[in-house]
Design a protein around this motif. Structure first.
Motif, PDB file in Angstrom:
ATOM      1  N   GLY A 153       4.605  10.812   3.116  1.00 17.39           N
ATOM      2  CA  GLY A 153       3.530   9.974   2.583  1.00 17.39           C
ATOM      3  C   GLY A 153       3.608   9.831   1.073  1.00 17.39           C
ATOM      4  N   TRP A 154       3.935  10.940   0.389  1.00 16.06           N
ATOM      5  CA  TRP A 154       4.055  10.873  -1.063  1.00 16.06           C
ATOM      6  C   TRP A 154       5.230  10.000  -1.472  1.00 16.06           C
ATOM      7  N   VAL A 155       6.353  10.130  -0.796  1.00 15.98           N
ATOM      8  CA  VAL A 155       7.523   9.323  -1.140  1.00 15.98           C
ATOM      9  C   VAL A 155       7.214   7.835  -0.987  1.00 15.98           C
ATOM     10  N   LEU A 156       6.578   7.465   0.110  1.00 18.14           N
ATOM     11  CA  LEU A 156       6.244   6.057   0.335  1.00 18.14           C
ATOM     12  C   LEU A 156       5.233   5.561  -0.702  1.00 18.14           C
ATOM     13  N   THR A 157       4.242   6.398  -1.006  1.00 17.72           N
ATOM     14  CA  THR A 157       3.252   6.019  -2.017  1.00 17.72           C
ATOM     15  C   THR A 157       3.900   5.864  -3.384  1.00 17.72           C
ATOM     16  N   SER A 158       4.765   6.804  -3.721  1.00 15.38           N
ATOM     17  CA  SER A 158       5.460   6.755  -5.005  1.00 15.38           C
ATOM     18  C   SER A 158       6.341   5.514  -5.103  1.00 15.38           C
ATOM     19  N   ALA A 159       7.088   5.241  -4.046  1.00 14.89           N
ATOM     20  CA  ALA A 159       7.959   4.063  -4.052  1.00 14.89           C
ATOM     21  C   ALA A 159       7.145   2.784  -4.199  1.00 14.89           C
ATOM     22  N   GLY A 160       6.018   2.718  -3.481  1.00 16.53           N
ATOM     23  CA  GLY A 160       5.178   1.529  -3.573  1.00 16.53           C
ATOM     24  C   GLY A 160       4.606   1.346  -4.964  1.00 16.53           C
ATOM     25  N   LEU A 161       4.166   2.442  -5.578  1.00 21.15           N
ATOM     26  CA  LEU A 161       3.576   2.370  -6.916  1.00 21.15           C
ATOM     27  C   LEU A 161       4.605   1.906  -7.937  1.00 21.15           C
ATOM     28  N   ILE A 162       5.786   2.523  -7.922  1.00 19.01           N
ATOM     29  CA  ILE A 162       6.809   2.156  -8.902  1.00 19.01           C
ATOM     30  C   ILE A 162       7.291   0.723  -8.672  1.00 19.01           C
ATOM     31  N   THR A 163       7.482   0.347  -7.425  1.00 22.00           N
ATOM     32  CA  THR A 163       7.951  -1.011  -7.108  1.00 22.00           C
ATOM     33  C   THR A 163       6.941  -2.053  -7.552  1.00 22.00           C
ATOM     34  N   LEU A 175       2.475  10.400 -12.461  1.00 24.69           N
ATOM     35  CA  LEU A 175       2.233  11.840 -12.490  1.00 24.69           C
ATOM     36  C   LEU A 175       0.857  12.186 -11.946  1.00 24.69           C
ATOM     37  N   LEU A 176      -0.146  11.412 -12.340  1.00 24.91           N
ATOM     38  CA  LEU A 176      -1.504  11.667 -11.870  1.00 24.91           C
ATOM     39  C   LEU A 176      -1.602  11.487 -10.363  1.00 24.91           C
ATOM     40  N   MET A 177      -0.970  10.434  -9.850  1.00 30.29           N
ATOM     41  CA  MET A 177      -0.967  10.202  -8.405  1.00 30.29           C
ATOM     42  C   MET A 177      -0.297  11.364  -7.671  1.00 30.29           C
ATOM     43  N   GLY A 178       0.826  11.829  -8.215  1.00 28.30           N
ATOM     44  CA  GLY A 178       1.510  12.953  -7.594  1.00 28.30           C
ATOM     45  C   GLY A 178       0.657  14.204  -7.581  1.00 28.30           C
ATOM     46  N   ALA A 179      -0.038  14.459  -8.693  1.00 29.78           N
ATOM     47  CA  ALA A 179      -0.901  15.637  -8.763  1.00 29.78           C
ATOM     48  C   ALA A 179      -2.053  15.543  -7.772  1.00 29.78           C
ATOM     49  N   LEU A 180      -2.631  14.355  -7.653  1.00 29.66           N
ATOM     50  CA  LEU A 180      -3.753  14.173  -6.726  1.00 29.66           C
ATOM     51  C   LEU A 180      -3.327  14.355  -5.271  1.00 29.66           C
ATOM     52  N   LEU A 181      -2.114  13.936  -4.948  1.00 28.40           N
ATOM     53  CA  LEU A 181      -1.629  14.089  -3.581  1.00 28.40           C
ATOM     54  C   LEU A 181      -1.115  15.504  -3.307  1.00 28.40           C
TER      55      LEU A 181
END
Length: 251
Positions: free
Chosen positions: A112-122, A152-158
């Motif tokens: 879930g984090w990988v998909l969220t991270s990819a979506g955010l950066i993209t 970074l904030l998104m990663g910390a929250l997840l």
């Protein structure tokens, strides 16, 4: 009962180091396997940034499950028994459904984090991010404050709820026969009772893991078992008054 304060993580690290020195063979074997896995990921992923990021993000989330054998060793040593690789293999072969289910849940959280991270950066990056160098150049090293800080904030929250759910739960599943739901609830209760200490502990784990990765994975050979043994002592101190610890522990 040992008092819990901001000095406690240093005590856990000291006790974990003592466990590692007392029984180094299974500890370093765990570390060597994890280091080898890291090299394999680097070789397979190559320049495919999201595959690389996904593998290492997933590793950091699932790593506590990989350390269950080391929790078992610390538990045995605290009881005055010696445990080696045979006992660790026996634990893994036991097929404890609770650990399997929890490991799958952690794997889903990592995905879930990988998909969220990819979506955010993209979505927010001004240029396509395809390789690690692209991420470094266009996200990390940009002068403007924005995307990297949001990432970074998104990663910390997840990561925070995953840490709160697992930090006490996995050692408790090794130590007692309680179901996963009760172990997770106890983990959340413990984190909520000591927010500053547990935040510091999470930062220490993240920093030391990062140092291990930056040393071409070689540092993980020692750092991962050290943190695993230390985490066991954190569990013992933080759950000393838990009613679930009164449940007869598995032999």
């Amino acid at each position: 009962m040992t008092p819990i304060d901001l000095r406690s993580p240093l005590r856990w690290l000291r006790l974990g180091w003592s466990d590692l020195r007392r029984n180094p063979v299974p500890a370093l074997a765990h570390g060597a396997l994890i280091c080898t896995f890291g090299w394999l990921v680097l070789w397979l992923a190559g320049d495919h940034f999201w595959l690389l990021a996904g593998a290492f993000s997933g590793f950091l989330i699932v790593a506590p499950i990989l350390a269950t054998g080391l929790y078992h060793i610390s538990r045995s040593q605290a009881a005055g028994r010696e445990a080696g690789l045979q006992e660790v293999i026996g634990l893994w072969r036991s097929g404890d459904g609770r650990l399997v289910r929890f490991g799958l849940l952690l794997g889903l959280a990592g995905t879930g984090w990988v998909l969220t991270s990819a979506g955010l950066i993209t979505l927010l990056s001004p240029v396509p991010i395809e390789k690690p160098l692209d991420f470094l150049r266009h996200v990390v090293l940009v002068r403007e404050v924005g995307l990297f800080e949001i990432w970074l904030l998104m990663g910390a929250l997840l990561a925070a709820p995953v840490f709160a759910s697992s930090v006490m739960a996995i050692p408790m599943l090794i130590d007692t026969p309680v179901p996963v739901s009760l172990a997770v609830a106890e983990s959340w209760r413990t984190v909520a009772s000591h927010p500053a200490v547990m935040t510091l502990w999470a930062v220490i784990i993240a920093v030391l893991s990062g140092v291990g990765m930056l040393t071409a994975m070689l540092g993980l050979v020692v750092i991962i078992p050290w943190l695993a043994h230390a985490s066991w002592h954190a569990y013992l101190e933080l759950t000393a008054g838990s009613p679930y610890k009164q449940v007869t522990a598995r032999s």
